[in-house]
Design a protein around this motif. Structure first.
Motif, PDB file in Angstrom:
ATOM      1  N   PRO A  16      11.310  -9.639 -14.716  1.00  0.00           N
ATOM      2  CA  PRO A  16       9.969  -9.128 -14.946  1.00  0.00           C
ATOM      3  C   PRO A  16       9.659  -9.020 -16.423  1.00  0.00           C
ATOM      4  CG  PRO A  16      11.176  -7.758 -13.380  1.00  0.00           C
ATOM      5  CD  PRO A  16      12.162  -8.687 -14.017  1.00  0.00           C
ATOM      6  N   GLY A  17       8.395  -9.224 -16.778  1.00  0.00           N
ATOM      7  CA  GLY A  17       7.965  -9.026 -18.160  1.00  0.00           C
ATOM      8  C   GLY A  17       7.551  -7.599 -18.386  1.00  0.00           C
ATOM      9  N   GLY A  18       6.530  -7.383 -19.234  1.00  0.00           N
ATOM     10  CA  GLY A  18       6.075  -6.041 -19.514  1.00  0.00           C
ATOM     11  C   GLY A  18       5.472  -5.392 -18.292  1.00  0.00           C
ATOM     12  N   GLN A  19       5.560  -4.043 -18.210  1.00  0.00           N
ATOM     13  CA  GLN A  19       5.103  -3.317 -17.048  1.00  0.00           C
ATOM     14  C   GLN A  19       3.632  -2.972 -17.172  1.00  0.00           C
ATOM     15  OE1 GLN A  19       7.559   0.056 -16.236  1.00  0.00           O
ATOM     16  NE2 GLN A  19       9.452  -1.114 -16.258  1.00  0.00           N
ATOM     17  N   GLN A  20       2.906  -3.165 -16.094  1.00  0.00           N
ATOM     18  CA  GLN A  20       1.526  -2.741 -15.991  1.00  0.00           C
ATOM     19  C   GLN A  20       1.358  -2.000 -14.686  1.00  0.00           C
ATOM     20  OE1 GLN A  20      -1.077  -6.097 -16.402  1.00  0.00           O
ATOM     21  NE2 GLN A  20      -0.538  -6.479 -18.538  1.00  0.00           N
ATOM     22  N   LYS A  21       0.513  -1.003 -14.686  1.00  0.00           N
ATOM     23  CA  LYS A  21       0.316  -0.193 -13.497  1.00  0.00           C
ATOM     24  C   LYS A  21      -0.355  -1.007 -12.396  1.00  0.00           C
ATOM     25  CE  LYS A  21      -1.924   4.045 -11.864  1.00  0.00           C
ATOM     26  NZ  LYS A  21      -0.729   4.547 -11.183  1.00  0.00           N
ATOM     27  N   VAL A  22       0.193  -0.931 -11.201  1.00  0.00           N
ATOM     28  CA  VAL A  22      -0.408  -1.559 -10.036  1.00  0.00           C
ATOM     29  C   VAL A  22      -1.516  -0.641  -9.552  1.00  0.00           C
ATOM     30  CG1 VAL A  22      -0.019  -2.339  -7.676  1.00  0.00           C
ATOM     31  CG2 VAL A  22       1.730  -2.715  -9.405  1.00  0.00           C
ATOM     32  N   LYS A  23      -2.764  -1.097  -9.658  1.00  0.00           N
ATOM     33  CA  LYS A  23      -3.906  -0.217  -9.418  1.00  0.00           C
ATOM     34  C   LYS A  23      -4.424  -0.260  -7.986  1.00  0.00           C
ATOM     35  CE  LYS A  23      -5.461  -0.691 -14.216  1.00  0.00           C
ATOM     36  NZ  LYS A  23      -6.571  -1.100 -15.110  1.00  0.00           N
ATOM     37  N   LYS A  55       8.112   1.963  -7.808  1.00  0.00           N
ATOM     38  CA  LYS A  55       8.249   2.297  -6.388  1.00  0.00           C
ATOM     39  C   LYS A  55       7.179   3.304  -5.976  1.00  0.00           C
ATOM     40  CE  LYS A  55      13.251   1.499  -6.221  1.00  0.00           C
ATOM     41  NZ  LYS A  55      14.585   2.144  -6.107  1.00  0.00           N
ATOM     42  N   ILE A  56       6.969   4.306  -6.808  1.00  0.00           N
ATOM     43  CA  ILE A  56       5.948   5.317  -6.528  1.00  0.00           C
ATOM     44  C   ILE A  56       4.565   4.693  -6.544  1.00  0.00           C
ATOM     45  CG2 ILE A  56       4.877   7.433  -7.394  1.00  0.00           C
ATOM     46  CD1 ILE A  56       7.635   8.274  -8.411  1.00  0.00           C
ATOM     47  N   SER A  59       4.076   2.674  -3.349  1.00  0.00           N
ATOM     48  CA  SER A  59       3.913   3.591  -2.230  1.00  0.00           C
ATOM     49  C   SER A  59       2.538   4.245  -2.262  1.00  0.00           C
ATOM     50  CB  SER A  59       5.012   4.660  -2.276  1.00  0.00           C
ATOM     51  OG  SER A  59       4.894   5.552  -1.196  1.00  0.00           O
ATOM     52  N   GLU A  60       2.084   4.606  -3.453  1.00  0.00           N
ATOM     53  CA  GLU A  60       0.765   5.231  -3.605  1.00  0.00           C
ATOM     54  C   GLU A  60      -0.354   4.265  -3.229  1.00  0.00           C
ATOM     55  OE1 GLU A  60      -1.972   7.224  -7.179  1.00  0.00           O
ATOM     56  OE2 GLU A  60       0.097   6.613  -7.564  1.00  0.00           O
ATOM     57  N   VAL A  61      -0.213   3.006  -3.639  1.00  0.00           N
ATOM     58  CA  VAL A  61      -1.218   2.003  -3.299  1.00  0.00           C
ATOM     59  C   VAL A  61      -1.306   1.820  -1.780  1.00  0.00           C
ATOM     60  CG1 VAL A  61      -1.690  -0.470  -3.360  1.00  0.00           C
ATOM     61  CG2 VAL A  61      -1.182   0.740  -5.469  1.00  0.00           C
ATOM     62  N   ILE A 132      14.434  -8.127  -4.894  1.00  0.00           N
ATOM     63  CA  ILE A 132      13.383  -7.261  -5.411  1.00  0.00           C
ATOM     64  C   ILE A 132      12.110  -7.370  -4.569  1.00  0.00           C
ATOM     65  CG2 ILE A 132      12.399  -8.920  -7.045  1.00  0.00           C
ATOM     66  CD1 ILE A 132      12.112  -6.590  -9.026  1.00  0.00           C
ATOM     67  N   THR A 133      11.819  -8.554  -4.037  1.00  0.00           N
ATOM     68  CA  THR A 133      10.610  -8.733  -3.221  1.00  0.00           C
ATOM     69  C   THR A 133      10.681  -7.894  -1.958  1.00  0.00           C
ATOM     70  OG1 THR A 133      10.419 -11.012  -4.032  1.00  0.00           O
ATOM     71  CG2 THR A 133       9.148 -10.418  -2.083  1.00  0.00           C
ATOM     72  N   LYS A 134      11.822  -7.910  -1.323  1.00  0.00           N
ATOM     73  CA  LYS A 134      11.994  -7.124  -0.098  1.00  0.00           C
ATOM     74  C   LYS A 134      11.863  -5.633  -0.383  1.00  0.00           C
ATOM     75  CE  LYS A 134      15.145  -6.637   3.833  1.00  0.00           C
ATOM     76  NZ  LYS A 134      16.437  -7.064   4.422  1.00  0.00           N
ATOM     77  N   THR A 135      12.393  -5.194  -1.498  1.00  0.00           N
ATOM     78  CA  THR A 135      12.281  -3.780  -1.874  1.00  0.00           C
ATOM     79  C   THR A 135      10.831  -3.397  -2.144  1.00  0.00           C
ATOM     80  OG1 THR A 135      14.492  -3.877  -2.870  1.00  0.00           O
ATOM     81  CG2 THR A 135      13.078  -2.027  -3.497  1.00  0.00           C
ATOM     82  N   MET A 136      10.106  -4.269  -2.819  1.00  0.00           N
ATOM     83  CA  MET A 136       8.693  -4.015  -3.101  1.00  0.00           C
ATOM     84  C   MET A 136       7.901  -3.874  -1.803  1.00  0.00           C
ATOM     85  SD  MET A 136       8.346  -6.801  -6.175  1.00  0.00           S
ATOM     86  CE  MET A 136       6.603  -6.619  -6.533  1.00  0.00           C
ATOM     87  N   ILE A 137       8.171  -4.750  -0.843  1.00  0.00           N
ATOM     88  CA  ILE A 137       7.472  -4.695   0.441  1.00  0.00           C
ATOM     89  C   ILE A 137       7.804  -3.406   1.176  1.00  0.00           C
ATOM     90  CG2 ILE A 137       7.270  -5.779   2.712  1.00  0.00           C
ATOM     91  CD1 ILE A 137       7.734  -8.470   1.340  1.00  0.00           C
ATOM     92  N   ASN A 138       9.069  -3.017   1.157  1.00  0.00           N
ATOM     93  CA  ASN A 138       9.476  -1.792   1.844  1.00  0.00           C
ATOM     94  C   ASN A 138       8.719  -0.575   1.322  1.00  0.00           C
ATOM     95  OD1 ASN A 138      11.297  -3.104   3.502  1.00  0.00           O
ATOM     96  ND2 ASN A 138      13.047  -2.759   2.154  1.00  0.00           N
ATOM     97  N   TRP A 139       8.557  -0.490   0.009  1.00  0.00           N
ATOM     98  CA  TRP A 139       7.868   0.662  -0.567  1.00  0.00           C
ATOM     99  C   TRP A 139       6.369   0.610  -0.298  1.00  0.00           C
ATOM    100  CZ3 TRP A 139       9.579   5.150  -2.634  1.00  0.00           C
ATOM    101  CH2 TRP A 139      10.954   5.240  -2.874  1.00  0.00           C
ATOM    102  N   LEU A 140       5.791  -0.583  -0.344  1.00  0.00           N
ATOM    103  CA  LEU A 140       4.366  -0.714  -0.045  1.00  0.00           C
ATOM    104  C   LEU A 140       4.079  -0.363   1.420  1.00  0.00           C
ATOM    105  CD1 LEU A 140       1.502  -1.635  -0.908  1.00  0.00           C
ATOM    106  CD2 LEU A 140       2.139  -3.930  -0.132  1.00  0.00           C
ATOM    107  N   ILE A 141       4.855  -0.942   2.322  1.00  0.00           N
ATOM    108  CA  ILE A 141       4.651  -0.694   3.745  1.00  0.00           C
ATOM    109  C   ILE A 141       4.984   0.749   4.099  1.00  0.00           C
ATOM    110  CG2 ILE A 141       5.431  -1.318   6.062  1.00  0.00           C
ATOM    111  CD1 ILE A 141       3.612  -3.371   4.788  1.00  0.00           C
TER     112      ILE A 141
END
Length: 242
Positions: A16-23, A55-56, A59-61, A132-141
């Motif tokens: 990953p590059g620089g972090q930006q907030k997922v809005k 992760k937060i 999950s918030e989104v 990492i993709t699977k982890t991202m999906i788990n937190w979103l779902i």
């Protein structure tokens, strides 16, 4: 998390590059698709790159997305049931035909179902080979399902509270007396409104169960998409082992 990435010269691992907030949900799904493509063309990315903060955010989104879709159904479902019960006119008529009822039904659930199918796009990225993709999906779902269930229980209790506490016949009768004695409304007008409210209060019980059904459908659609990917990958692994 940013959509940018860089790769190491040794091993071709995407980082990953620089972090930006997922809005919003669109950002989250775009990030998931990006990293799924990165892991598919390179090597699995360590889950550690998906930080606690991200992760937060995911999950918030997911939580907010489920609340938005749930709010639409909660607002429209009593109106839909009232139209079906011929308590509210649709297109100027109290006698809706099949097309009118179908239109109202689709208007009520259309946003939620469309939202669910949009979220289900992440299902194709749910591979055990993608760390990492699977982890991202788990937190979103996870956030999505949590918000959906909280919304479902809240609306279910609220609609029953309205039926059993707010719109009781005794309370409606008190309001009718107040309208006649204090507001000086005509007996005919108040009597008609009283009878209509007695019939309309039952709408909330039906609407409460309708919200439960649409919530389960909202959860089911992304779940089926994920399961399809998981089962397809499992069958492929069995064929390769033969």
């Amino acid at each position: 998390m940013s959509g940018e990435s860089r790769s190491r010269d040794s091993g071709g691992i995407y980082l990953p590059g620089g972090q930006q907030k997922v809005k919003n949900l669109f950002d989250a799904i775009s990030e998931i698709e990006f990293f799924a493509a990165a892991e598919a063309s390179g090597e699995p990315i360590n889950r550690g790159f998906f930080t606690t903060k991200q992760k937060i955010e995911f999950s918030e989104v997911g939580f907010k997305a489920s609340l938005v879709s749930g709010l639409v159904v909660a607002l429209l479902s009593p109106i839909m049931i009232a139209v079906f019960e011929k308590l509210i006119p649709v297109f100027g008529s109290y006698e809706p035909n099949v097309v009118d009822k179908l239109y109202v039904f689709l208007l009520t659930i259309g946003f939620t179902v469309g939202y669910a199918f949009f979220i289900a796009r992440v299902g194709k990225c749910y591979s055990k080979q993608y760390n990492i993709t699977k982890t991202m999906i788990n937190w979103l779902i996870g956030g999505l399902f949590t918000g959906a269930l909280i919304k479902m229980f809240f609306v279910f209790i609220l609609f029953h509270f309205i039926y059993f506490v707010v719109l009781t016949p005794e309370r409606l009768y008190q309001w009718a007396l107040y309208a006649v004695r204090t507001l000086h409304l005509s007996n005919v007008t108040v009597s008609s409104a009283y009878q209509w409210m007695l019939e309309f209060r039952g709408v909330f019980l039906t609407a409460a169960w309708f919200v439960v059904a649409t919530t389960l459908l909202f959860i089911l659609i992304p779940t089926v998409s994920i399961l399809k990917t998981w089962l397809r990958e499992k069958r492929q692994n069995r064929v390769e082992d033969l």
